[in-house]
Design a protein around this motif. Structure first.
Motif, PDB file in Angstrom:
ATOM      1  N   UNK A 111      64.975  54.739  33.900  1.00 21.76           N
ATOM      2  CA  UNK A 111      64.666  56.045  34.477  1.00 21.76           C
ATOM      3  C   UNK A 111      63.241  56.088  35.005  1.00 21.76           C
ATOM      4  N   UNK A 112      62.298  55.519  34.231  1.00 19.59           N
ATOM      5  CA  UNK A 112      60.905  55.501  34.688  1.00 19.59           C
ATOM      6  C   UNK A 112      60.754  54.543  35.865  1.00 19.59           C
ATOM      7  N   UNK A 171      57.473  55.529  28.349  1.00 16.83           N
ATOM      8  CA  UNK A 171      57.926  56.901  28.157  1.00 16.83           C
ATOM      9  C   UNK A 171      57.069  57.633  27.133  1.00 16.83           C
ATOM     10  N   UNK A 172      56.973  57.069  25.932  1.00 20.79           N
ATOM     11  CA  UNK A 172      56.294  57.758  24.847  1.00 20.79           C
ATOM     12  C   UNK A 172      57.247  58.658  24.080  1.00 20.79           C
ATOM     13  N   UNK A 173      56.699  59.600  23.316  1.00 20.69           N
ATOM     14  CA  UNK A 173      57.488  60.497  22.462  1.00 20.69           C
ATOM     15  C   UNK A 173      58.331  59.700  21.468  1.00 20.69           C
ATOM     16  N   UNK A 174      57.848  58.523  21.115  1.00 20.44           N
ATOM     17  CA  UNK A 174      58.482  57.650  20.130  1.00 20.44           C
ATOM     18  C   UNK A 174      59.835  57.109  20.595  1.00 20.44           C
ATOM     19  N   UNK A 175      60.087  57.122  21.914  1.00 13.92           N
ATOM     20  CA  UNK A 175      61.333  56.535  22.419  1.00 13.92           C
ATOM     21  C   UNK A 175      61.324  55.027  22.204  1.00 13.92           C
ATOM     22  N   UNK A 176      60.252  54.359  22.672  1.00 13.82           N
ATOM     23  CA  UNK A 176      60.142  52.914  22.501  1.00 13.82           C
ATOM     24  C   UNK A 176      59.482  52.626  21.151  1.00 13.82           C
ATOM     25  N   UNK A 177      60.171  53.032  20.094  1.00  8.16           N
ATOM     26  CA  UNK A 177      59.569  53.023  18.755  1.00  8.16           C
ATOM     27  C   UNK A 177      59.081  51.646  18.321  1.00  8.16           C
ATOM     28  N   UNK A 217      51.674  56.641  29.291  1.00 10.21           N
ATOM     29  CA  UNK A 217      52.905  57.156  28.686  1.00 10.21           C
ATOM     30  C   UNK A 217      53.256  58.459  29.401  1.00 10.21           C
ATOM     31  N   UNK A 218      54.202  58.407  30.332  1.00  7.40           N
ATOM     32  CA  UNK A 218      54.407  59.511  31.267  1.00  7.40           C
ATOM     33  C   UNK A 218      55.041  60.754  30.639  1.00  7.40           C
ATOM     34  N   UNK A 219      55.876  60.603  29.612  1.00  9.55           N
ATOM     35  CA  UNK A 219      56.486  61.776  28.985  1.00  9.55           C
ATOM     36  C   UNK A 219      55.578  62.382  27.921  1.00  9.55           C
ATOM     37  N   UNK A 220      54.660  61.600  27.383  1.00  7.66           N
ATOM     38  CA  UNK A 220      53.707  62.133  26.401  1.00  7.66           C
ATOM     39  C   UNK A 220      52.827  63.218  27.009  1.00  7.66           C
ATOM     40  N   UNK A 263      62.804  62.659  22.444  1.00  2.00           N
ATOM     41  CA  UNK A 263      62.290  62.027  23.668  1.00  2.00           C
ATOM     42  C   UNK A 263      63.208  62.105  24.872  1.00  2.00           C
ATOM     43  N   UNK A 264      64.450  62.581  24.719  1.00  2.06           N
ATOM     44  CA  UNK A 264      65.464  62.453  25.773  1.00  2.06           C
ATOM     45  C   UNK A 264      65.306  63.505  26.877  1.00  2.06           C
TER      46      UNK A 264
END
Length: 318
Positions: free
Chosen positions: A35-36, A82-88, A105-108, A127-128
């Motif tokens: 998506x990114x 992405x961030x928000x702990x998606x790529x944990x 981190x674009x979503x952070x 994160x979704x």
């Protein structure tokens, strides 16, 4: 926070080796999710070369960087995650890398008021966010800002491309709202393998239930499956959905449990949750991914939608 010895040696070797591929004067970008990567391609146009680390069917919650990933990120002009702990499993690595390279981190960067909290993860957010086009449009803006900060000379091009793409994203939002509004009220329940559709449900007034939590790394216990089986039977829910990047084992267990109690249930379709469709296809773009999800969900739950989606580009017989 330091690199491990193995990471340090890989990063050092990559930095000395120079670019991974022929640049042709293009800005070199590495993005984690599809998506990114798609957003970067839409905004960057022919000024960028984008490498996505996670392809179709790849689960970002469980993904770990490979040596070739480290090499690519070290040689890139810009790394987008992405961030928000998606790529944990990669988070620690990115925090180390950002001290040495251009990493965003674009979503952070999203306003916290737009994000969903979750009981499973204290002080963290769902994160979704790509499941709601209106929120994803803000992520596209963040991608644009990252490109401009890296290559200010082409700022006008990036802004124009972002505006054009966001216009399409907003059109998708309108289609999704209209399509989901056709689903009868008593059928507005979406059951999936993991809790990736919370923003979707919030935006389109659909009750969402995932067998696992917001991360595919959480356990799907027998009690949870049993509770959902009882709910499916009690409310006579006719369809559940599998996901392209998550095993269908738990969904099959739900169907078997419901069948054992005399309730027939079917798979309403396969949804793209954490990864897009095959590269080179419409479903392999953000617009196609969400168009597919909206159209499949609405059709399976009794709504009225065009057979091939918003613009007639979906595969026949989705």
């Amino acid at each position: 926070m330091r690199f491990s010895r193995r990471e340090f040696l890989t990063v050092a070797a990559a930095a000395l080796a120079g670019p991974t591929w022929a640049a042709d004067g293009k800005l070199q970008i590495v993005a984690t999710t599809g998506m990114i990567a798609d957003a970067a391609r839409q905004v960057g146009g022919n000024l960028v070369e984008v490498r996505g680390l996670m392809g179709p069917g790849v689960d970002p919650h469980a993904y770990r960087q490979t040596r070739s990933d480290i090499v690519a990120m070290t040689r890139a002009d810009l790394v987008l995650w992405h961030g928000l702990y998606l790529e944990a499993q990669m988070e620690d690595f990115f925090h180390k890398l950002e001290k040495k390279r251009n990493v965003v981190a674009v979503a952070d960067r999203l306003p916290r008021k737009l994000l969903r909290g979750h009981d499973d993860y204290a002080d963290k957010f769902d994160p979704h966010v790509w499941m709601t086009p209106d929120i994803w449009a803000l992520v596209v803006e963040n991608v644009c800002e990252a490109l401009i900060a890296t290559d200010g000379a082409n700022a006008d091009v990036y802004r124009a491309n972002a505006i054009a793409h966001i216009s399409d994203v907003k059109r998708l939002s309108s289609y999704a709202r209209a399509a989901m509004a056709t689903v009868p009220e008593d059928r507005r329940v979406l059951v999936t393998a993991h809790d990736a559709f919370g923003y979707f449900g919030q935006s389109y007034d659909i009750e969402v239930m995932g067998i696992q939590g917001i991360s595919t790394q959480s356990e799907a216990g027998l009690n949870r499956i049993g509770e959902l089986v009882d709910l499916l039977v009690e409310r006579e829910i006719a369809a559940v959905f599998v996901e392209s990047s998550v095993s269908d084992r738990s969904i099959r267990a739900l169907i078997e449990g419901a069948t054992a109690k005399g309730h027939d249930i079917r798979i309403g379709g396969e949804l793209f949750s954490d990864a897009m469709g095959a590269e080179g296809t419409y479903e392999g773009t953000y617009l196609g991914m969400l168009d597919h999800n909206v159209t499949v969900i609405a059709a399976a739950l009794g709504g009225e939608v065009p057979a091939r989606g918003m613009d007639g580009q979906l595969k026949a017989g989705f």
